[in-house]
Design an enzyme around this catalytic site. Structure first.
Site, PDB file in Angstrom:
ATOM      1  N   ASN A  82       0.853  -1.187   0.000  1.00 28.22           N
ATOM      2  CA  ASN A  82       0.000   0.000   0.000  1.00 28.22           C
ATOM      3  C   ASN A  82       0.893   1.242   0.000  1.00 28.22           C
ATOM      4  O   ASN A  82       2.051   1.209   0.432  1.00 28.22           O
ATOM      5  CB  ASN A  82      -0.926   0.015   1.217  1.00 28.22           C
ATOM      6  N   HIS A  83       0.359   2.348  -0.519  1.00 33.50           N
ATOM      7  CA  HIS A  83       1.138   3.585  -0.646  1.00 33.50           C
ATOM      8  C   HIS A  83       0.495   4.641   0.248  1.00 33.50           C
ATOM      9  O   HIS A  83      -0.661   5.015   0.041  1.00 33.50           O
ATOM     10  CB  HIS A  83       1.122   4.051  -2.100  1.00 33.50           C
ATOM     11  N   SER A  84       1.254   5.115   1.258  1.00 39.95           N
ATOM     12  CA  SER A  84       0.631   6.030   2.211  1.00 39.95           C
ATOM     13  C   SER A  84       1.509   7.209   2.612  1.00 39.95           C
ATOM     14  O   SER A  84       1.032   8.118   3.286  1.00 39.95           O
ATOM     15  CB  SER A  84       0.219   5.269   3.484  1.00 39.95           C
ATOM     16  N   ASP A  88       7.500   5.356   2.609  1.00 35.39           N
ATOM     17  CA  ASP A  88       7.294   3.980   2.131  1.00 35.39           C
ATOM     18  C   ASP A  88       8.566   3.369   1.542  1.00 35.39           C
ATOM     19  O   ASP A  88       8.940   2.245   1.888  1.00 35.39           O
ATOM     20  CB  ASP A  88       6.178   3.947   1.080  1.00 35.39           C
ATOM     21  N   GLU A 155      -1.720   1.001  -6.026  1.00 39.03           N
ATOM     22  CA  GLU A 155      -2.604   2.177  -6.016  1.00 39.03           C
ATOM     23  C   GLU A 155      -2.110   3.250  -6.982  1.00 39.03           C
ATOM     24  O   GLU A 155      -2.878   4.087  -7.439  1.00 39.03           O
ATOM     25  CB  GLU A 155      -2.692   2.766  -4.611  1.00 39.03           C
TER      26      GLU A 155
END
Length: 257
Positions: A82-84, A88, A155
């Protein structure tokens, strides 16, 4: 009280930025030399890993790397995190061994000094450009043919609901995995957005424990492109459920205190 809280945030932000920049400044002369020849690229990657690990240690926050798979250095994988947050890539560099490759947005190549390193070592893509997306796909195929593991954020960008609700996944990493018959490894980073939120260019670091979960691989042997939607949905579900679980843990922790 508000002034004290603001001051502590500013001091901690300055501390973290200093310790993030310092290892890079110290190692950059070596990177600048080694990046000149392709056979030295794995060494530059090792320097980047050292830089990331050093910075993460100096953030003075608990960091947990949770492997739910048995990593086999003799196998290839496509990691789909996931990209947050802009944290990252450093966390992935710290956690995943080997000379891995990343597919990241083209703006990373414009970062002073490190941008040139990223451009040589990794894959940059402008997702608004069909030509750039096609080139990045070809480069990804080449990377896998060279024996490197690949990290692709399905994403494609950091969503406004980072760390809570995932954006719809793009097909790219799953198409690659099926075409090359390689296992897909979901990766969940539940707290990066709390530590370093994406605030439209504003830099604000907030102390928070960090964690990365490398899930069990999903084998794609025997799959065809008809299986792509189901594969994509399975990975989405694994990461989304993990994020929900950690958000619930956080809510309960602060509620009980």
């Amino acid at each position: 009280m508000k002034a004290l809280k603001y001051l502590s945030h500013r001091i901690y932000t300055t501390w973290c930025v200093t310790w993030f920049v310092m290892p890079f400044v110290v190692t950059y002369p070596f990177q600048a030399v080694l990046i000149r020849k392709q056979r030295w690229y794995p060494r530059v990657h090792s320097i980047n890993r050292f830089w990331s690990s050093s910075a993460l240690r100096m953030f003075l926050t608990p960091l947990r790397v949770e492997w739910r798979m048995r990593f086999n250095p003799g196998k290839q994988y496509i990691f789909t995190p996931n990209h947050s947050s802009y944290l990252d890539i450093p966390l992935l560099l710290h956690a995943i061994p080997g000379f891995i490759n990343f597919v990241g947005k083209s703006s990373l190549t414009k970062v002073p000094l490190w941008g040139k390193v990223y451009e040589k070592l990794y894959i940059a893509v402008d997702r608004k450009s069909a030509i750039s997306s096609a080139k990045s796909y070809i480069q990804s195929v080449r990377t896998l043919e060279q024996g490197r593991n690949l990290v692709i954020f399905p994403e494609g960008t950091i969503p406004p609901t980072a760390g809570e609700e995932l954006l719809a996944f793009k097909d790219g990493p799953f198409r690659l995995a099926i075409e090359k018959q390689l296992p897909v490894v979901p990766v969940t980073m539940p707290y990066n957005h709390k530590f370093l939120p994406d605030l439209d260019g504003k830099l604000k670091v907030r102390w928070h424990p960090l964690k990365i979960i490398i899930h069990e691989p999903i084998e794609t042997k025997g799959m065809t492109l008809q299986d792509l939607p189901a594969l994509k949905q399975e990975v989405f579900h694994i990461i989304q459920e993990e994020l929900k679980k950690h958000n619930t843990i956080d809510v309960n922790r602060y509620t009980n205190h």
